[in-house]
Design an enzyme around this catalytic site. Structure first.
Site, PDB file in Angstrom:
ATOM      1  N   ASN A   1     -10.918  22.611   4.016  1.00  0.00           N
ATOM      2  CA  ASN A   1      -9.910  23.603   3.645  1.00  0.00           C
ATOM      3  C   ASN A   1     -10.585  24.939   3.305  1.00  0.00           C
ATOM      4  OD1 ASN A   1      -7.782  25.069   2.571  1.00  0.00           O
ATOM      5  ND2 ASN A   1      -7.556  23.789   0.750  1.00  0.00           N
TER       6      ASN A   1
ATOM      7  N   CYS B   1      -5.602  21.647  -2.190  1.00  0.00           N
ATOM      8  CA  CYS B   1      -6.283  20.373  -1.953  1.00  0.00           C
ATOM      9  C   CYS B   1      -6.675  19.685  -3.255  1.00  0.00           C
ATOM     10  CB  CYS B   1      -7.473  20.538  -1.018  1.00  0.00           C
ATOM     11  SG  CYS B   1      -8.644  21.800  -1.518  1.00  0.00           S
ATOM     12  N   HIS B   2      -6.700  20.424  -4.372  1.00  0.00           N
ATOM     13  CA  HIS B   2      -6.987  19.794  -5.674  1.00  0.00           C
ATOM     14  C   HIS B   2      -5.878  18.831  -6.080  1.00  0.00           C
ATOM     15  CE1 HIS B   2      -4.653  23.438  -6.593  1.00  0.00           C
ATOM     16  NE2 HIS B   2      -4.182  22.755  -7.640  1.00  0.00           N
TER      17      HIS B   2
ATOM     18  N   GLU C   1      -2.149  22.875 -14.271  1.00  0.00           N
ATOM     19  CA  GLU C   1      -0.820  22.764 -13.683  1.00  0.00           C
ATOM     20  C   GLU C   1       0.089  21.864 -14.520  1.00  0.00           C
ATOM     21  OE1 GLU C   1      -0.669  21.973  -9.498  1.00  0.00           O
ATOM     22  OE2 GLU C   1      -2.090  23.579  -9.034  1.00  0.00           O
TER      23      GLU C   1
ATOM     24  N   TYR D   1      -4.286  10.487  -0.889  1.00  0.00           N
ATOM     25  CA  TYR D   1      -4.715  10.751   0.488  1.00  0.00           C
ATOM     26  C   TYR D   1      -3.812  10.003   1.469  1.00  0.00           C
ATOM     27  CZ  TYR D   1      -8.952  12.747  -1.553  1.00  0.00           C
ATOM     28  OH  TYR D   1      -9.823  13.528  -2.264  1.00  0.00           O
TER      29      TYR D   1
ATOM     30  N   HIS E   1      -9.403  35.081   5.121  1.00  0.00           N
ATOM     31  CA  HIS E   1     -10.330  34.166   5.795  1.00  0.00           C
ATOM     32  C   HIS E   1     -10.665  32.964   4.926  1.00  0.00           C
ATOM     33  CE1 HIS E   1     -12.161  37.580   8.505  1.00  0.00           C
ATOM     34  NE2 HIS E   1     -10.858  37.463   8.618  1.00  0.00           N
TER      35      HIS E   1
ATOM     36  N   CYS F   1      -9.586  40.187   6.331  1.00  0.00           N
ATOM     37  CA  CYS F   1      -9.537  41.437   7.083  1.00  0.00           C
ATOM     38  C   CYS F   1      -8.109  41.971   7.007  1.00  0.00           C
ATOM     39  CB  CYS F   1      -9.963  41.195   8.535  1.00  0.00           C
ATOM     40  SG  CYS F   1      -8.854  40.072   9.421  1.00  0.00           S
TER      41      CYS F   1
END
Length: 198
Positions: free
Chosen positions: A154, A162-163, A189, A131, A42, A37
């Site tokens: 996420n 998070c990858h 990456e 982790y 979001h 928005c």
């Protein structure tokens, strides 16, 4: 390169509901659905595919919004610009503004939010972390499972990377967009970081 500041997390003023816009960004990994928005981003929804397109990010230089709001709000335009740079010119991402985030999970004070902010702030492009290491960084060395839960929830993958969180064994582990997509992002990456190395 300029240091990256964390994006704003917009608060709900007066408890009013926001007017959500959606858009689709064509990318090297398929259609990314983004929503947000005027206040902030979001969500980014990843495609779930069993086969990823061949060819590198270079062949996707356009990487443009193809569907959605005629005039998307600024946070969606910022998100699209950041994702375009991520795929096609990753050296530019540290200097680009991150869109403000406007998802309830990122406004609540919780361990999940702390983990996501730690990941965004501390694990850079081309790096990977286990982790358990991320749990340590977030302040609770015994919370590796909770870190896994944070990764699953996420709402803004790729931007909140998070990858980059993998198993201690070195295996990539699970991912919301599927194993192939996680492997592709990590490989992208690594290759881009090698190209940028002096």
């Amino acid at each position: 390169m300029a240091s990256r500041l964390l994006p704003k997390v917009a608060s709900e003023e007066g408890g009013s509901r926001c007017k959500e816009s959606r858009a689709v960004l064509l990318s090297p990994v398929g259609r990314l659905e983004i929503s947000g928005c005027e206040t902030g981003l979001h969500e980014i929804k990843l495609p779930r595919t069993s086969v990823l397109p061949s060819g590198g990010a270079e062949s996707w230089a356009a990487c443009e919004l193809c569907e959605g709001a005629e005039e998307p709000p600024e946070p969606l335009r910022q998100c699209a610009a950041w994702l375009r740079a991520y795929f096609c010119q990753p050296e530019r991402t540290p200097s680009l503004p991150l869109p403000p985030f406007h998802h309830p999970l990122l406004r609540r004070d919780s361990f999940t939010r702390q983990v996501l902010w730690t990941l965004l702030r501390d694990v850079k492009f081309g790096e990977a972390i286990s982790y358990k290491q991320l749990a340590d960084l977030a302040g609770n060395s015994k919370a590796a499972r909770a870190v896994g839960a944070a990764m699953r929830s996420n709402p803004i993958p790729i931007i909140i990377p998070c990858h980059r969180v993998i198993r201690s064994s070195g295996q990539s582990g699970n991912y919301g967009g599927g194993h192939l997509l996680k492997e592709w992002l990590l490989s992208h990456e690594k290759l881009q970081k090698e190209k940028l190395a002096p």
